[in-house]
Design an enzyme around this catalytic site. Structure first.
Site, PDB file in Angstrom:
ATOM      1  N   LYS A  11       0.950  -1.124   0.204  1.00 43.73           N
ATOM      2  CA  LYS A  11      -0.020  -0.136   0.135  1.00 43.73           C
ATOM      3  C   LYS A  11       0.954   1.233   0.096  1.00 43.73           C
ATOM      4  O   LYS A  11       2.186   1.365   0.440  1.00 43.73           O
ATOM      5  CB  LYS A  11      -1.374   0.159   1.195  1.00 43.73           C
ATOM      6  CG  LYS A  11      -2.051  -1.116   1.158  1.00 43.73           C
ATOM      7  CD  LYS A  11      -2.993  -0.709   2.719  1.00 43.73           C
ATOM      8  CE  LYS A  11      -4.144  -1.839   2.427  1.00 43.73           C
ATOM      9  NZ  LYS A  11      -4.511  -1.961   3.317  1.00 43.73           N
ATOM     10  N   TYR A  51     -12.491  -2.023  -3.139  1.00 44.31           N
ATOM     11  CA  TYR A  51     -12.836  -1.758  -1.434  1.00 44.31           C
ATOM     12  C   TYR A  51     -14.786  -1.456  -1.851  1.00 44.31           C
ATOM     13  O   TYR A  51     -15.105  -1.394  -0.787  1.00 44.31           O
ATOM     14  CB  TYR A  51     -12.470  -1.032  -0.866  1.00 44.31           C
ATOM     15  CG  TYR A  51     -10.791  -1.287  -0.693  1.00 44.31           C
ATOM     16  CD1 TYR A  51     -10.643  -2.438   0.227  1.00 44.31           C
ATOM     17  CD2 TYR A  51      -9.850  -0.554  -0.991  1.00 44.31           C
ATOM     18  CE1 TYR A  51      -9.674  -2.894   0.503  1.00 44.31           C
ATOM     19  CE2 TYR A  51      -8.582  -1.006  -0.681  1.00 44.31           C
ATOM     20  CZ  TYR A  51      -8.892  -2.022  -0.065  1.00 44.31           C
ATOM     21  OH  TYR A  51      -7.538  -2.964   0.853  1.00 44.31           O
ATOM     22  N   ASN A 114      -1.802   0.546   6.539  1.00 49.40           N
ATOM     23  CA  ASN A 114      -1.623  -0.802   7.170  1.00 49.40           C
ATOM     24  C   ASN A 114      -0.259  -1.519   6.293  1.00 49.40           C
ATOM     25  O   ASN A 114      -1.064  -2.997   5.980  1.00 49.40           O
ATOM     26  CB  ASN A 114      -1.979  -1.591   7.691  1.00 49.40           C
ATOM     27  CG  ASN A 114      -3.398  -2.527   7.104  1.00 49.40           C
ATOM     28  OD1 ASN A 114      -3.638  -2.037   5.701  1.00 49.40           O
ATOM     29  ND2 ASN A 114      -4.578  -2.914   7.190  1.00 49.40           N
ATOM     30  N   HIS A 117      -2.141  -5.676   1.663  1.00 46.53           N
ATOM     31  CA  HIS A 117      -3.913  -6.061   1.364  1.00 46.53           C
ATOM     32  C   HIS A 117      -3.373  -7.533   0.762  1.00 46.53           C
ATOM     33  O   HIS A 117      -2.529  -8.095  -0.107  1.00 46.53           O
ATOM     34  CB  HIS A 117      -4.257  -5.866   0.017  1.00 46.53           C
ATOM     35  CG  HIS A 117      -5.436  -6.002   0.129  1.00 46.53           C
ATOM     36  ND1 HIS A 117      -6.688  -5.500   0.707  1.00 46.53           N
ATOM     37  CD2 HIS A 117      -5.423  -7.770  -0.667  1.00 46.53           C
ATOM     38  CE1 HIS A 117      -7.445  -6.538   0.092  1.00 46.53           C
ATOM     39  NE2 HIS A 117      -6.825  -7.881  -1.319  1.00 46.53           N
ATOM     40  N   GLU A 128     -10.034  -9.990  -6.614  1.00 50.38           N
ATOM     41  CA  GLU A 128      -8.810  -9.096  -7.082  1.00 50.38           C
ATOM     42  C   GLU A 128      -7.862  -9.299  -8.482  1.00 50.38           C
ATOM     43  O   GLU A 128      -7.861  -8.384  -8.512  1.00 50.38           O
ATOM     44  CB  GLU A 128      -8.832  -9.251  -5.221  1.00 50.38           C
ATOM     45  CG  GLU A 128      -9.649  -8.955  -4.849  1.00 50.38           C
ATOM     46  CD  GLU A 128      -9.120  -8.642  -3.135  1.00 50.38           C
ATOM     47  OE1 GLU A 128      -9.968  -8.708  -1.974  1.00 50.38           O
ATOM     48  OE2 GLU A 128      -8.676  -9.488  -3.011  1.00 50.38           O
TER      49      GLU A 128
HETATM   50  P1  DAT Z   1      -7.734  -6.359   5.898  1.00 50.85           P
HETATM   51  O1  DAT Z   1      -7.405  -6.012   5.142  1.00 50.85           O
HETATM   52  O2  DAT Z   1      -6.325  -7.156   7.519  1.00 50.85           O
HETATM   53  O3  DAT Z   1      -8.185  -7.567   4.957  1.00 50.85           O
HETATM   54  P2  DAT Z   1     -10.524  -5.677   5.970  1.00 50.85           P
HETATM   55  O4  DAT Z   1     -10.907  -6.280   5.195  1.00 50.85           O
HETATM   56  O5  DAT Z   1     -10.905  -5.776   7.593  1.00 50.85           O
HETATM   57  O6  DAT Z   1      -8.666  -5.645   6.706  1.00 50.85           O
HETATM   58  O7  DAT Z   1     -10.513  -4.283   6.234  1.00 50.85           O
HETATM   59  C1  DAT Z   1      -9.891  -3.642   4.985  1.00 50.85           C
HETATM   60  C2  DAT Z   1      -9.273  -2.239   5.054  1.00 50.85           C
HETATM   61  O8  DAT Z   1      -9.685  -1.332   5.947  1.00 50.85           O
HETATM   62  C3  DAT Z   1      -7.865  -2.300   6.130  1.00 50.85           C
HETATM   63  O9  DAT Z   1      -6.722  -3.088   5.817  1.00 50.85           O
HETATM   64  C4  DAT Z   1      -7.792  -1.117   6.484  1.00 50.85           C
HETATM   65  C5  DAT Z   1      -9.390  -0.012   6.353  1.00 50.85           C
HETATM   66  N1  DAT Z   1      -9.835  -0.904   7.811  1.00 50.85           N
HETATM   67  C6  DAT Z   1     -10.498  -1.387   8.081  1.00 50.85           C
HETATM   68  N2  DAT Z   1     -11.166  -1.510   9.032  1.00 50.85           N
HETATM   69  C7  DAT Z   1     -10.453  -0.007   9.623  1.00 50.85           C
HETATM   70  C8  DAT Z   1     -10.706   0.730  10.629  1.00 50.85           C
HETATM   71  N3  DAT Z   1     -11.434   0.539  12.215  1.00 50.85           N
HETATM   72  N4  DAT Z   1     -10.728   2.081  10.353  1.00 50.85           N
HETATM   73  C9  DAT Z   1      -9.648   2.368   9.403  1.00 50.85           C
HETATM   74  N5  DAT Z   1      -9.486   1.971   8.069  1.00 50.85           N
HETATM   75  C10 DAT Z   1      -9.830   1.022   8.137  1.00 50.85           C
HETATM   76 MG    MG Z   2      -9.895  -7.655   3.578  1.00 56.03          MG
END
Ligand code: DAT
Ligand code: MG
Length: 140
Positions: A11, A51, A114, A117, A128
């Site tokens: 990212k 997303y 973070n 992905h 994807e």
């Molecule tokens: P992952 O990337 O671990 O699969 P996810 O699919 O739940 O996590 O969410 C996609 C992305 O969205 C994640 O990498 C970062 C962002 N995200 C998730 N929860 C968040 C939050 N509570 N606040 C801000 N960004 C968030």
């Molecule tokens: Mg995810």
């Protein structure tokens, strides 16, 4: 367990800190093979499409803003149990909860920024991969 393919992204927070090589090395050291890779600066619209599953979540706007804020490296990874293996090396979404030695524990700045992905299952992996790559760009 058969050989699988998964989709990975390095990212914008990580490309900004020049961590593409370090993160890719962690994936390779874990037995995953990079069979497609390209650097993209995604548009806001591309981020929203990618997303879309999160469109009703409170962080959707922030997420799409961040993902279109700078370059990302999109990759296809191949290996034994690649989907779960990649998720394991990535660590938990929130770096505060990520296990020692994971990419997010080492490098993630926050739950939003973070660093990586990874697809969460076989169906999302296929979707994807197809979102970012033509078949001819994947060289297994
Ligand atoms: P992952 O990337 O671990 O699969 P996810 O699919 O739940 O996590 O969410 C996609 C992305 O969205 C994640 O990498 C970062 C962002 N995200 C998730 N929860 C968040 C939050 N509570 N606040 C801000 N960004 C968030
Ligand atoms: Mg995810």
């Amino acid at each position: 367990m058969a050989i699988e393919r998964t989709f990975s992204m390095i990212k914008p927070d990580a490309t900004a800190r020049n961590l593409t090589g370090a993160i890719t090395k962690m994936l390779e050291d874990a037995g995953l093979r990079v069979i497609a890779s390209k650097r993209v600066w995604m548009s806001r619209r591309q981020a929203e499409g990618f997303y879309a599953v999160h469109k009703d979540r409170p962080f959707f706007n922030e997420l799409c803003e961040f993902m279109s804020s700078g370059p990302t490296v999109v990759q296809v990874l191949e290996g034994e149990n690649a989907i779960a293996r990649n998720r394991e090396i990535m660590g938990a979404t929130n770096p505060a909860e990520a296990a020692e030695g994971t990419i997010r524990k080492l490098y993630a700045k926050s739950i939003g920024e973070n660093s990586v992905h990874g697809s969460d299952g076989p169906e999302t992996a296929a979707q994807e991969i197809a979102y970012w790559f033509a078949e001819t760009e994947i060289v297994g």
